[in-house]
Design an enzyme around this catalytic site. Structure first.
Site, PDB file in Angstrom:
ATOM      1  N   GLY A   1       0.785  -1.229   0.000  1.00  0.00           N
ATOM      2  CA  GLY A   1       0.000   0.000   0.000  1.00  0.00           C
ATOM      3  C   GLY A   1       0.812   1.273   0.000  1.00  0.00           C
ATOM      4  O   GLY A   1       0.700   2.100  -0.911  1.00  0.00           O
TER       5      GLY A   1
ATOM      6  N   LYS B   1       9.976   0.233   0.578  1.00  0.00           N
ATOM      7  CA  LYS B   1       9.473  -1.133   0.417  1.00  0.00           C
ATOM      8  C   LYS B   1       8.287  -1.342   1.350  1.00  0.00           C
ATOM      9  O   LYS B   1       7.979  -0.500   2.184  1.00  0.00           O
ATOM     10  CB  LYS B   1      10.549  -2.132   0.825  1.00  0.00           C
ATOM     11  CG  LYS B   1      11.690  -2.327  -0.155  1.00  0.00           C
ATOM     12  CD  LYS B   1      12.606  -3.406   0.423  1.00  0.00           C
ATOM     13  CE  LYS B   1      13.902  -3.515  -0.344  1.00  0.00           C
ATOM     14  NZ  LYS B   1      14.871  -4.352   0.381  1.00  0.00           N
ATOM     15  N   GLY B   2       7.705  -2.530   1.244  1.00  0.00           N
ATOM     16  CA  GLY B   2       6.614  -2.886   2.151  1.00  0.00           C
ATOM     17  C   GLY B   2       7.107  -3.049   3.571  1.00  0.00           C
ATOM     18  O   GLY B   2       8.216  -3.531   3.807  1.00  0.00           O
TER      19      GLY B   2
ATOM     20  N   GLU C   1       3.881  -6.360   6.925  1.00  0.00           N
ATOM     21  CA  GLU C   1       3.836  -7.759   7.336  1.00  0.00           C
ATOM     22  C   GLU C   1       5.170  -8.319   7.826  1.00  0.00           C
ATOM     23  O   GLU C   1       5.212  -9.371   8.458  1.00  0.00           O
ATOM     24  CB  GLU C   1       3.319  -8.603   6.162  1.00  0.00           C
ATOM     25  CG  GLU C   1       1.863  -8.285   5.842  1.00  0.00           C
ATOM     26  CD  GLU C   1       1.434  -8.716   4.455  1.00  0.00           C
ATOM     27  OE1 GLU C   1       2.182  -8.439   3.493  1.00  0.00           O
ATOM     28  OE2 GLU C   1       0.358  -9.323   4.326  1.00  0.00           O
TER      29      GLU C   1
HETATM   30 MO1  MOS Z   1      -2.836  -8.860   3.424  1.00  0.00          MO
HETATM   31  S1  MOS Z   1      -3.012 -10.714   4.268  1.00  0.00           S
HETATM   32  O1  MOS Z   1      -2.433  -9.148   1.838  1.00  0.00           O
HETATM   33  O2  MOS Z   1      -4.128  -7.917   3.792  1.00  0.00           O
END
Ligand code: MOS
Length: 729
Positions: free
Chosen positions: A513, A687-688, A691
Site C-alpha cells: 500500500g 518497500k513494504g 507484514e
Molecule cells: Mo494482506 S493478508 O495481503 O491484507
C-alpha cells in the site's frame, strides 16, 4: 494531466530527500487520529443512512451438501420481518474466483459449516436476529466430507516445485543435517471491526458503505456478483477497523445487503456477528512443513529442502504461499522445494496477514536453529554465513539487502550473547529463562496506483484516491508526501480515501500500500512542482518550497494567480519486478520465560531490527512492526483455529477462545528501523513494511523456548500442554 511512471529501473533518489518542509520520515501522529479517538470517524456500519432495514445471516449446520428447503413462514410472521433472502449469489465469494459461476436460484451448495445460507431482514436488528432463529432449514447432507487435512489426498502444486542439484546426496554427504516436520495450525484475521455493509439503491445506482481493503478490485467483484456494470456502483470505505487480508475481497455481507436492498427498495445494513466473522471469513491454512537442511563443517549450507502441505476448499485456487521466502533467503546449491494442497471442508483458506511467510519463516528458522546447534555455531553467525549474493534460484540481484545489517545491529542492541549455546542454563524460581533469534523476510510487492492531487488557488493540496487506510497510516503518509513535495504544512493538506469516485489506488494488502500509493502521490506532486517551477521562473529541481512559499520568494497562492492545478499520478511497476528480487529483511531476538511446572511460556522481551527501504513515517512504521511482533507472539504461543473432527464446525469462533495476544501478553518490545533507500522498489524508494514484523518472529520465540527449558517443539502454537510434554525428563 497524468504523470505516469512505469518503473523499469532505479528511480532517481535525491528528489524527496532534497525537500525542505521536513515532514517525510518524521513520527507524525495520524492525521485522522482525533476523528478516530473521538468516535467521529464512521466505520462501515455507522453511516447515517436514512431508515435502513437490518439483515442477519443464518448459517449452515452441515459441512457438505445442498440446502433442500428453507421454511420461512414462521420467521416471516414475526414482528418487523420484511424479507428472507436465500439467493445463492449472496454466498458467492467473488474474492475466491467463483463469481458468476453460481446459479442464482436454489439449491444452494454448502461447502463448510458456518456458511451463510440465508439473510433475514427486519425493521430492527433484534427482530432480525430473533427471526433468524426461526428459519427451518433442511439439508441434503453428503456424507463423508473430507474434514481432516491429515487424511485428505494431496494434490501436488507443480508450478511451486523447484529442484536444483541433488538434495538427497547433499543430505548424505553433510557434516551436519536436520530433517524435521513442523506443523502450524490455522489462523483467523480477527480484525477488530466486524465485516459489515450498508447498501442503498437509487434507481439502478448502488452505493455500498463497507469494510474493505481493495476498493479497486472489490468494485469488479461486486459488479460480477450482481451482474451489473461497475459504473453503477459506488463503494465507500474511508475507515476500516483492520483487515489483515480478510477484507481483500468482498464478503457475504456486501452482496447480501445489495440484494436485500434491491428487493426491499430500501437501504439494508448487514453486520456479521463476531462468531460469523470467525466462521465464514477466510482462514489461514494449517501447514505441515518438512525442512531438510544440510551444511558442511564450517556451517555453510549445502542442501536446502522445504516441502509444504496446506489446505483449501474444493475448487479454490489459493494455496498459502509457505515457500515464498525460502526460495531466496539462504544460499545452497542443492535445493528441493515443493507444495501440496489438500481439499477439505473448512471455510475458504485465503490471505491472513503475511500469507506464506507468517508460518513458513518460523518453521524454516526453527530448523535453522537446530542445525546451528548441531554444528556448534552461534545462530546469528550461522545465518550471516549463508546469505546469498544473488537470488539462488532465480539468479537475480536483490534490489537491496538488509539482512546482515539487521542481524548484526539487532544482536548488538538486544545484547545477544554470541557464545556457545546450551539449553536450561538460567532458572529464576519456577521459570526457565532463555533467548532465541530468527531472520525475517517478506517479499516486497508494488502495485499499480493512481492518485489525484489538486492544488487549490488558496494554496491547499487535496489528495484523492480510492486507496484505503485500514489503520496502517495511509492518510498520514499521503499527506506527508504531498506536504513535503509541495512545501506545505500538514494543516494545508487534505487526504480523501476510500471512495470509488476517486482514482483507482492499489488497495491495502500484501504490504504494497504505502510504497505504491505513495509513488502515485509523489508523481502527481512532481508534475505540480514542474508547473510551479515554470511560474517561478526556475526548474523543478531548483524549486525550493517551504510553508507555502518558494524559499525567499512568492507564496503559492501568488504563483497560482487564482488558478487551481490538478495532476493525476499513475505509478506502475515494470521491468524492475522481473529483473530483481525484492524483499524486506530483518532479524528477531526474543527472551522468554517458561514455567517449569505449568509449561506456560511468556515473552519477556523482544527486539526486531528491520530494513525495508525508506521509512515514510517513523511512528506508523514502528506501529506496524509492533503489530507484527504481537502477531508473532500469537503465532508462537496462542493462536489456533480448532475444528470439531466430527462435523467440521469451528469450535473456537470468538475472541475468548481464539486468543490473540492482549496487553498483558506483550511486554517489552523494541523496534530498530535500519533505514535505507531502495531505488528499485518504488518511485519513493520505499518497500513494504506491514507484514515483515511477523515473518519469522514466532521462530525466534520457539528457539528461545528451547534455549530456556530444553523443549524442542515442532508444533505451533506452543501451548502449555505441548511444552510440558516436550520438557526433558
Ligand atoms: Mo494482506 S493478508 O495481503 O491484507
Amino acid at each position: 494531466m497524468t504523470a505516469h511512471l512505469k518503473q523499469d529501473g532505479p528511480v532517481e533518489g535525491a528528489a524527496l530527500d532534497g525537500m525542505k518542509q521536513g515532514l517525510l520520515g518524521r513520527p507524525v501522529p495520524r492525521i485522522e487520529g482525533l476523528a478516530k479517538v473521538t468516535g467521529t470517524a464512521t466505520y462501515a456500519a455507522e453511516y447515517d443512512v436514512a431508515d435502513p432495514a437490518e439483515g442477519v445471516f443464518v448459517t449452515a449446520t452441515i459441512s457438505k451438501g445442498v440446502v433442500r428447503s428453507i421454511d420461512s413462514a414462521a420467521a416471516r410472521a414475526m414482528p418487523g420481518v420484511l424479507a428472507v433472502i436465500d439467493d445463492a449469489r449472496m454466498t458467492t465469494r467473488a474474492a475466491q474466483g467463483t463469481a458468476g459461476e453460481a446459479p442464482q436460484q436454489a439449491p444452494q451448495r454448502v461447502s463448510y459449516w458456518g456458511q451463510p445460507v440465508a439473510l433475514v431482514v427486519a425493521e430492527t436488528f433484534e427482530q432480525a436476529r430473533d427471526a433468524a432463529k426461526h428459519l427451518v432449514i433442511e439439508y441434503d447432507e453428503e456424507p463423508g466430507a473430507a474434514l481432516d487435512p491429515a487424511t485428505a489426498t494431496p494434490e501436488p502444486q507443480e508450478d511451486e516445485a523447484v529442484n536444483m542439484g541433488d538434495l538427497d546426496a547433499a543430505m548424505q554427504a553433510a557434516a551436519y543435517s536436520v530433517d524435521l516436520t513442523i506443523e502450524t495450525e490455522g489462523h483467523a484475521s480477527a480484525a477488530m471491526e466486524p465485516h459489515a455493509a450498508i447498501a442503498a439503491w437509487e434507481g439502478d445506482k448502488l452505493t455500498v458503505h463497507a469494510s474493505l481493503q481493495m476498493l479497486n478490485y472489490n468494485i469488479s467483484e461486486l459488479a460480477d456478483a450482481l451482474g451489473i456494470e461497475e459504473e453503477n456502483i459506488r463503494l465507500v470505505a474511508p475507515y476500516v477497523g483492520g483487515g489483515f487480508g480478510s477484507k481483500l475481497g468482498i464478503s457475504e455481507d456486501v452482496v447480501a445487503a445489495a440484494l436485500a436492498a434491491r428487493e426491499l427498495s430500501r437501504p439494508v445494513r448487514v453486520v456479521m456477528s463476531r462468531q460469523q466473522v470467525f466462521q465464514c471469513v477466510m482462514r489461514r491454512s494449517e501447514t505441515w512443513q518438512r525442512l531438510r537442511l544440510a551444511c558442511d563443517g564450517d556451517g555453510v549450507l549445502t542442501g536446502f529442502g522445504h516441502q509444504a502441505r496446506v489446505s483449501n476448499l474444493p475448487g479454490e485456487t489459493f494455496t498459502e504461499p509457505v515457500l515464498q521466502s525460502s526460495h531466496f533467503l539462504y544460499a545452497a546449491p542443492n535445493r528441493s522445494l515443493s507444495m501440496d494442497l489438500v481439499r477439505i471442508h473448512r471455510m475458504t483458506a485465503g490471505s491472513v496477514r503475511a500469507p506464506g511467510e507468517a508460518v513458513g519463516m518460523p518453521a524454516l528458522e526453527m530448523a535453522m536453529d537446530e542445525l546451528a546447534e548441531k554444528a556448534g555455531i552461534d545462530p546469528v553467525a550461522f545465518r550471516l554465513r549463508n546469505i546469498p549474493d544473488r537470488d539462488p534460484e532465480a539468479d537475480l540481484p536483490f534490489t537491496s539487502h538488509g539482512l546482515a545489517d539487521c542481524l548484526r545491529k539487532g544482536a548488538k542492541a538486544f545484547g545477544w550473547d554470541n557464545g556457545p549455546r546450551k539449553p536450561r542454563q538460567r532458572r529464576e524460581g519456577d521459570w526457565w529463562i532463555g533467548t532465541g533469534m530468527a531472520s525475517a523476510a517478506r517479499v516486497h510487492n508494488a502495485s499499480e496506483a493512481k492518485a489525484r492531487v489538486r492544488l487549490t488557488a488558496e494554496g491547499r493540496a487535496v489528495v484523492e484516491t480510492d486507496m484505503t487506510d485500514l489503520g496502517t497510516g495511509t492518510y498520514t503518509i499521503c499527506a506527508q508526501i504531498a506536504g513535503e513535495m509541495l512545501g506545505l504544512p500538514l494543516d494545508r493538506v487534505t487526504v480523501a480515501l476510500g471512495d470509488t469516485d476517486h482514482p483507482r489506488g492499489p488497495g491495502s494488502g500484501g504490504s504494497w500500500g504505502a510504497a505504491s500509493i505513495g509513488s502515485a502521490v509523489y508523481l502527481a506532486c512532481k508534475a505540480l512542482r514542474e508547473d510551479l517551477a515554470r511560474r517561478a521562473n526556475t526548474d523543478e529541481a531548483g524549486l525550493v518550497m517551504k510553508d507555502g512559499a518558494v524559499e525567499g520568494g512568492r507564496c503559492i497562492a501568488d504563483l497560482l494567480g487564482g488558478e487551481t492545478l490538478e495532476e493525476l499520478g499513475h505509478y506502475e511497476p515494470g521491468d524492475n519486478e522481473d529483473d530483481f528480487t525484492a524483499s524486506g529483511f530483518g532479524a528477531f531476538f526474543a527472551e522468554v520465560r517458561v514455567n517449569h511446572w505449568t509449561g506456560e511460556a511468556r515473552v519477556d522481551r523482544m527486539l526486531g531490527a528491520f530494513g525495508f527501504g525508506r521509512v515514510l513515517n517513523e511512528k506508523t512504521a514502528r506501529s506496524q512492526c509492533l503489530g507484527g511482533i504481537t502477531w508473532s507472539i500469537g503465532t508462537a504461543l496462542t493462536e489456533a483455529l480448532h475444528f470439531d473432527p466430527r462435523d467440521g464446525h469451528l469450535a473456537n469462533p470468538d475472541l475468548a477462545e481464539y486468543h490473540v495476544p492482549v496487553h498483558r501478553d506483550v511486554r517489552e518490545v523494541e523496534v530498530l528501523m535500519l533505514e535505507e533507500r531502495d531505488p528499485l522498489a518504488s518511485a519513493i524508494q520505499a518497500k513494504g513494511i506491514g507484514e515483515l514484523g511477523m515473518c519469522g518472529g514466532a521462530g525466534a520465540i520457539a528457539n528461545a523456548v528451547y534455549n530456556a527449558c530444553g523443549a524442542r517443539l515442532h508444533q505451533l502454537p506452543m501451548t502449555p500442554d505441548r511444552i510440558l510434554a516436550g520438557l526433558p525428563a
